[in-house]
Write a protein that holds these residues in place. Structure first.
Motif, PDB file in Angstrom:
ATOM      1  N   LEU A 235      42.437  17.702  43.668  1.00 57.25           N
ATOM      2  CA  LEU A 235      42.419  19.096  43.208  1.00 57.25           C
ATOM      3  C   LEU A 235      41.492  19.279  42.013  1.00 57.25           C
ATOM      4  O   LEU A 235      40.671  20.201  41.988  1.00 57.25           O
ATOM      5  N   LEU A 236      41.616  18.405  41.029  1.00 58.90           N
ATOM      6  CA  LEU A 236      40.814  18.536  39.809  1.00 58.90           C
ATOM      7  C   LEU A 236      39.323  18.392  40.094  1.00 58.90           C
ATOM      8  O   LEU A 236      38.500  19.133  39.532  1.00 58.90           O
ATOM      9  N   GLU A 237      38.974  17.459  40.968  1.00 60.01           N
ATOM     10  CA  GLU A 237      37.565  17.263  41.309  1.00 60.01           C
ATOM     11  C   GLU A 237      36.999  18.494  42.011  1.00 60.01           C
ATOM     12  O   GLU A 237      35.886  18.950  41.705  1.00 60.01           O
ATOM     13  N   GLU A 238      37.776  19.051  42.950  1.00 61.28           N
ATOM     14  CA  GLU A 238      37.321  20.245  43.658  1.00 61.28           C
ATOM     15  C   GLU A 238      37.279  21.467  42.746  1.00 61.28           C
ATOM     16  O   GLU A 238      36.382  22.321  42.871  1.00 61.28           O
ATOM     17  N   MET A 239      38.209  21.572  41.807  1.00 59.70           N
ATOM     18  CA  MET A 239      38.213  22.685  40.859  1.00 59.70           C
ATOM     19  C   MET A 239      36.949  22.654  39.995  1.00 59.70           C
ATOM     20  O   MET A 239      36.367  23.704  39.682  1.00 59.70           O
ATOM     21  N   LYS A 240      36.519  21.451  39.628  1.00 62.69           N
ATOM     22  CA  LYS A 240      35.283  21.329  38.843  1.00 62.69           C
ATOM     23  C   LYS A 240      34.079  21.775  39.659  1.00 62.69           C
ATOM     24  O   LYS A 240      33.180  22.464  39.157  1.00 62.69           O
ATOM     25  N   GLN A 241      34.044  21.374  40.945  1.00 64.95           N
ATOM     26  CA  GLN A 241      32.935  21.769  41.806  1.00 64.95           C
ATOM     27  C   GLN A 241      32.907  23.279  42.019  1.00 64.95           C
ATOM     28  O   GLN A 241      31.838  23.882  42.157  1.00 64.95           O
ATOM     29  N   MET A 242      34.086  23.900  42.064  1.00 65.18           N
ATOM     30  CA  MET A 242      34.176  25.360  42.237  1.00 65.18           C
ATOM     31  C   MET A 242      33.955  26.105  40.910  1.00 65.18           C
ATOM     32  O   MET A 242      33.936  27.333  40.888  1.00 65.18           O
TER      33      MET A 242
END
Length: 245
Positions: A235-242
């Motif tokens: 989740l955290l990795e994808e939130m950074k990408q978004m």
């Protein structure tokens, strides 16, 4: 970057809410009348039918669209634990159209909202008293297992409350604890709804909300920490990408 709201956006949001509340009162009343005649799954289909209207009406009035990536990863049968970031009211409405049926972990006070909360209470939510932290965790594990054993997926927002875009807050381990103790898979889902419907914001900003369904994480054989890291780490990795964290 903070978005600037125009007078037209305020007008469009006002029209959205007029339709939202008018339809909610009428539809919820019908659901309350019909609920004694329906099974749980029948009630879920009926009560959450209005959520499709909410998302449609939001697109018409405020120009907020949605794009879902990876929906095919959601199991067609059996139960699982969904964990997601929480930045808006949008995901509480949309997720009931994506994960069907489901039992959402939410705060007790929501069930006291006239019409909306009364209808929500028909869906076997896990309504926690957040002032009693230990009791809330015990309730989550006990009722969560019951729902999972009934083949009802459980939806949890590990941050516990809406967190503004740009911040991550603290992700609690309740979802991982439930999944590991019940030996059920975890599915993380990330979104950027807070860019278009910021928490507690009257104005909605036009654009397309992106929802990504993550990998199915088999919790069997994992410790709570390992399950938590696998799901929240994604989740955290994808939130950074978004660019929402």
């Amino acid at each position: 970057m903070e978005q600037k709201a125009s007078p037209l956006m305020y007008l469009r949001a006002a029209i959205y809410y007029v339709g939202f509340y008018a339809v909610t009162i009428v539809y919820s009343s019908l659901c309350l009348l019909a609920s004694p005649l329906l099974s749980y799954r029948g009630r879920f289909k009926m009560v959450t039918g209005i959520n499709f209207f909410y998302i449609f009406w939001l697109r018409v009035c405020c120009g907020v669209k949605v794009k879902v990536e990876g929906a095919e990863k959601l199991p067609k049968e059996g139960s699982y634990v969904v964990v997601s970031n929480h930045s808006s009211e949008w995901e509480t409405l949309f997720f009931q159209t994506l994960v069907r049926p489901q039992s959402a972990v939410l705060k007790q006070e929501l069930l006291k909202i006239p019409f909306f909360g009364w209808a929500l209470a028909l869906l076997k939510p896990i309504a926690l008293d957040r002032s009693k932290r230990r009791g809330a965790l015990k309730q989550l594990l006990t009722q969560g297992k019951e729902r999972l054993q009934e083949d009802i997926p459980v939806l949890i927002f590990p941050q516990g409350t809406r967190v503004p875009v740009g911040k991550t807050g603290k992700f609690n381990k309740g979802g991982a604890m439930l999944a590991v103790s019940a030996e059920k898979p975890i599915i993380p889902i990330v979104h950027d709804a807070g860019l278009f419907w910021p928490g507690k914001s009257f104005v909605k900003y036009p654009g397309t909300v992106t929802v990504k369904v993550g990998p199915v994480i088999d919790s069997q054989g994992l410790s709570v920490d390992e399950a938590h890291e696998a799901s929240v780490g994604w989740l955290l990795e994808e939130m950074k990408q978004m660019k929402v964290a």
